[in-house]
Design an enzyme around this catalytic site. Sequence first.
Site, short mmCIF file in Angstrom:
data_model
loop_
_atom_site.label_atom_id
_atom_site.label_comp_id
_atom_site.label_asym_id
_atom_site.label_seq_id
_atom_site.Cartn_x
_atom_site.Cartn_y
_atom_site.Cartn_z
N TYR A 47 0.77 -1.31 -0.04
CA TYR A 47 -0.05 -0.08 -0.04
C TYR A 47 0.94 1.23 0.06
O TYR A 47 0.68 2.29 -0.70
CB TYR A 47 -0.93 -0.18 1.10
CG TYR A 47 -1.93 -1.04 1.16
CD1 TYR A 47 -2.47 -1.49 -0.24
CD2 TYR A 47 -2.41 -1.78 2.43
CE1 TYR A 47 -3.55 -2.33 -0.19
CE2 TYR A 47 -3.31 -2.76 2.42
CZ TYR A 47 -3.93 -3.21 1.35
OH TYR A 47 -4.85 -4.17 1.22
N GLY A 63 -3.23 12.90 13.87
CA GLY A 63 -3.41 14.19 13.00
C GLY A 63 -4.67 14.84 13.62
O GLY A 63 -5.74 13.90 14.22
N ILE A 126 -18.97 -10.22 13.41
CA ILE A 126 -17.71 -10.36 14.06
C ILE A 126 -17.70 -11.39 14.95
O ILE A 126 -16.48 -12.51 15.28
CB ILE A 126 -17.17 -9.17 14.70
CG1 ILE A 126 -16.88 -7.86 13.45
CG2 ILE A 126 -15.97 -9.34 15.62
CD1 ILE A 126 -16.69 -6.67 13.99
N ARG A 146 -28.37 -11.32 22.72
CA ARG A 146 -29.61 -11.20 23.33
C ARG A 146 -31.10 -11.61 22.56
O ARG A 146 -31.92 -12.08 23.21
CB ARG A 146 -29.82 -9.70 23.58
CG ARG A 146 -28.93 -8.86 24.54
CD ARG A 146 -28.89 -7.44 24.59
NE ARG A 146 -28.69 -6.76 23.35
CZ ARG A 146 -28.60 -5.59 23.15
NH1 ARG A 146 -29.24 -4.64 24.04
NH2 ARG A 146 -28.39 -4.98 22.07
N ARG A 152 -28.87 -9.96 13.21
CA ARG A 152 -29.73 -9.00 13.15
C ARG A 152 -29.80 -8.28 11.69
O ARG A 152 -28.51 -8.11 11.54
CB ARG A 152 -30.08 -8.35 14.16
CG ARG A 152 -31.37 -7.26 14.05
CD ARG A 152 -31.37 -6.18 15.35
NE ARG A 152 -30.04 -5.41 15.43
CZ ARG A 152 -29.85 -4.62 16.66
NH1 ARG A 152 -30.90 -4.52 17.32
NH2 ARG A 152 -28.83 -4.04 16.61
N GLY A 215 -20.28 -4.34 19.22
CA GLY A 215 -20.40 -3.21 18.42
C GLY A 215 -19.07 -2.44 18.11
O GLY A 215 -17.96 -2.44 19.06
N ASP A 256 -16.19 4.09 7.71
CA ASP A 256 -17.03 3.52 9.00
C ASP A 256 -17.36 4.80 9.94
O ASP A 256 -18.21 4.73 10.57
CB ASP A 256 -16.04 2.45 9.67
CG ASP A 256 -16.30 1.24 9.25
OD1 ASP A 256 -16.87 1.04 7.96
OD2 ASP A 256 -15.92 0.04 9.63
N THR A 264 -15.56 -2.53 4.28
CA THR A 264 -14.03 -2.06 3.85
C THR A 264 -14.47 -1.80 2.38
O THR A 264 -14.13 -0.53 1.75
CB THR A 264 -12.96 -3.09 3.97
OG1 THR A 264 -12.86 -3.20 5.34
CG2 THR A 264 -11.73 -2.41 3.02
N HIS A 389 -21.87 -28.39 -13.40
CA HIS A 389 -22.01 -29.52 -12.66
C HIS A 389 -20.78 -30.37 -12.48
O HIS A 389 -19.96 -30.26 -13.46
CB HIS A 389 -22.93 -30.36 -13.33
CG HIS A 389 -23.30 -31.57 -12.45
ND1 HIS A 389 -24.17 -31.49 -11.63
CD2 HIS A 389 -23.14 -32.70 -12.68
CE1 HIS A 389 -24.42 -32.57 -10.72
NE2 HIS A 389 -23.66 -33.52 -11.61
#
Length: 416
Positions: A47, A63, A126, A146, A152, A215, A256, A264, A389
């Site tokens: 990267y 920053g 996760i 829960r 969900r 979360g 996010d 991502t 197949h």
Amino acid sequence: MVYASEYADDFRDSVGFGWEERPLPRHTWSKFLEAKRKELQRLNGAYKNTLKNANVELMEGFGRIVDPHTVDVNGKKYTTKHILVAVGGKATKLSIPGADLCITSDEALELPSRPNKITILGGGYIALEFGGIFQRFGSDVHSVFRQQLPLRGFDEEVRKFAFEQYQAAGLNMHPGYSPVEVKKQENGLLTCVVEDKQGSRLEITDNDYVMMATGRTPKVANLGLEEVGVQLGKKGQIVVNEYSRTTVPNIWAVGDVTDRINLTPVALMEGMALAKTIALDQPTKPDYNCVPSAVFSNPNIATVGLTEEQAVEKYGDVDIYASSFRPMRNTISGNAIRAFMKLVVDPATDKVLGAHMVGDDSAEIMQGFAVAVKMGVTKAQLDSVVGIHPSSAEEFVTLRSATRKVRQKEQAAVAA
């Protein structure tokens, strides 16, 4: 980690194909971690080289936005025409006694050894992914959430089927429970106390770790956002318009940290749209139509388009095509895990509104079908395709008869 854990099932399944039955080969956790870190370093280097080849100057440090055109990085100020915030999110913990004894997904990626027993709190992707990883490695895994079903927001039929397969795979599922307390035992292990809606408590003892996968929140602390006028939402997310622009005209945000679709590839798509808007002067909105997603649990789940519930709410009438089966590999090996495939179709137009799969290679299969669904493929067009197949993927083009037809008028008549 998913790849590494899958080999355990492969070793076991090989016996059904005639390979010699013997104890699983010894896995060296430290060797695996070393290989994982090496690969991450390689990716980071790749990267950085990409940035360098594009003549991008990389400044590493913390920053903070000083004013709408200035960013302070480790005490040095830089001025710019535009500022883009793409810092992502961070894992959060529940406020219960003993939360400090728990780990999150961050620590789970770097555990010094495989846990003999672990309790994972949360019913999202996760939680289920790490549950599958540790279970395949041989850990005693307890999954606490829960609701009565995990995941969900996914298609209800997919949730029910996945729940059954997680149990068949060996996960200890505890639906309908909320964590109350985590406490350390005299021997150093952990007890996780959970409680259902009726107040009945259950103690899951002798855990090496208790993991909270409950979360994530936007990572906006100490960035100076509110001080310069950037509006934050109730969850701390940066509020942006349809072009990813914040309330300060030259400050933008993607990924996010904006709490739109927290994946991502979606952040990459948002970044590409923003690059066109800023660099090419071609105002471009991120396209959230038919975003595919996957859960790398055991078994895998992949989906694109609308769930049955969403389709009924939006269109009223829908046709459902679904199939559950044991893939050939599992029938020969003796593996009990089944696969599930589902298409949601609009009967008025024959358009495929959603595709869902639970089973091996779901993500690989769904990426291709995501193109078709996004381009507006019809059920008749899928039916005209010759299947490959033997494969699980061919099931999507051989679902000839509707499993059920949901009609809004009939439901209204029954309700009346």
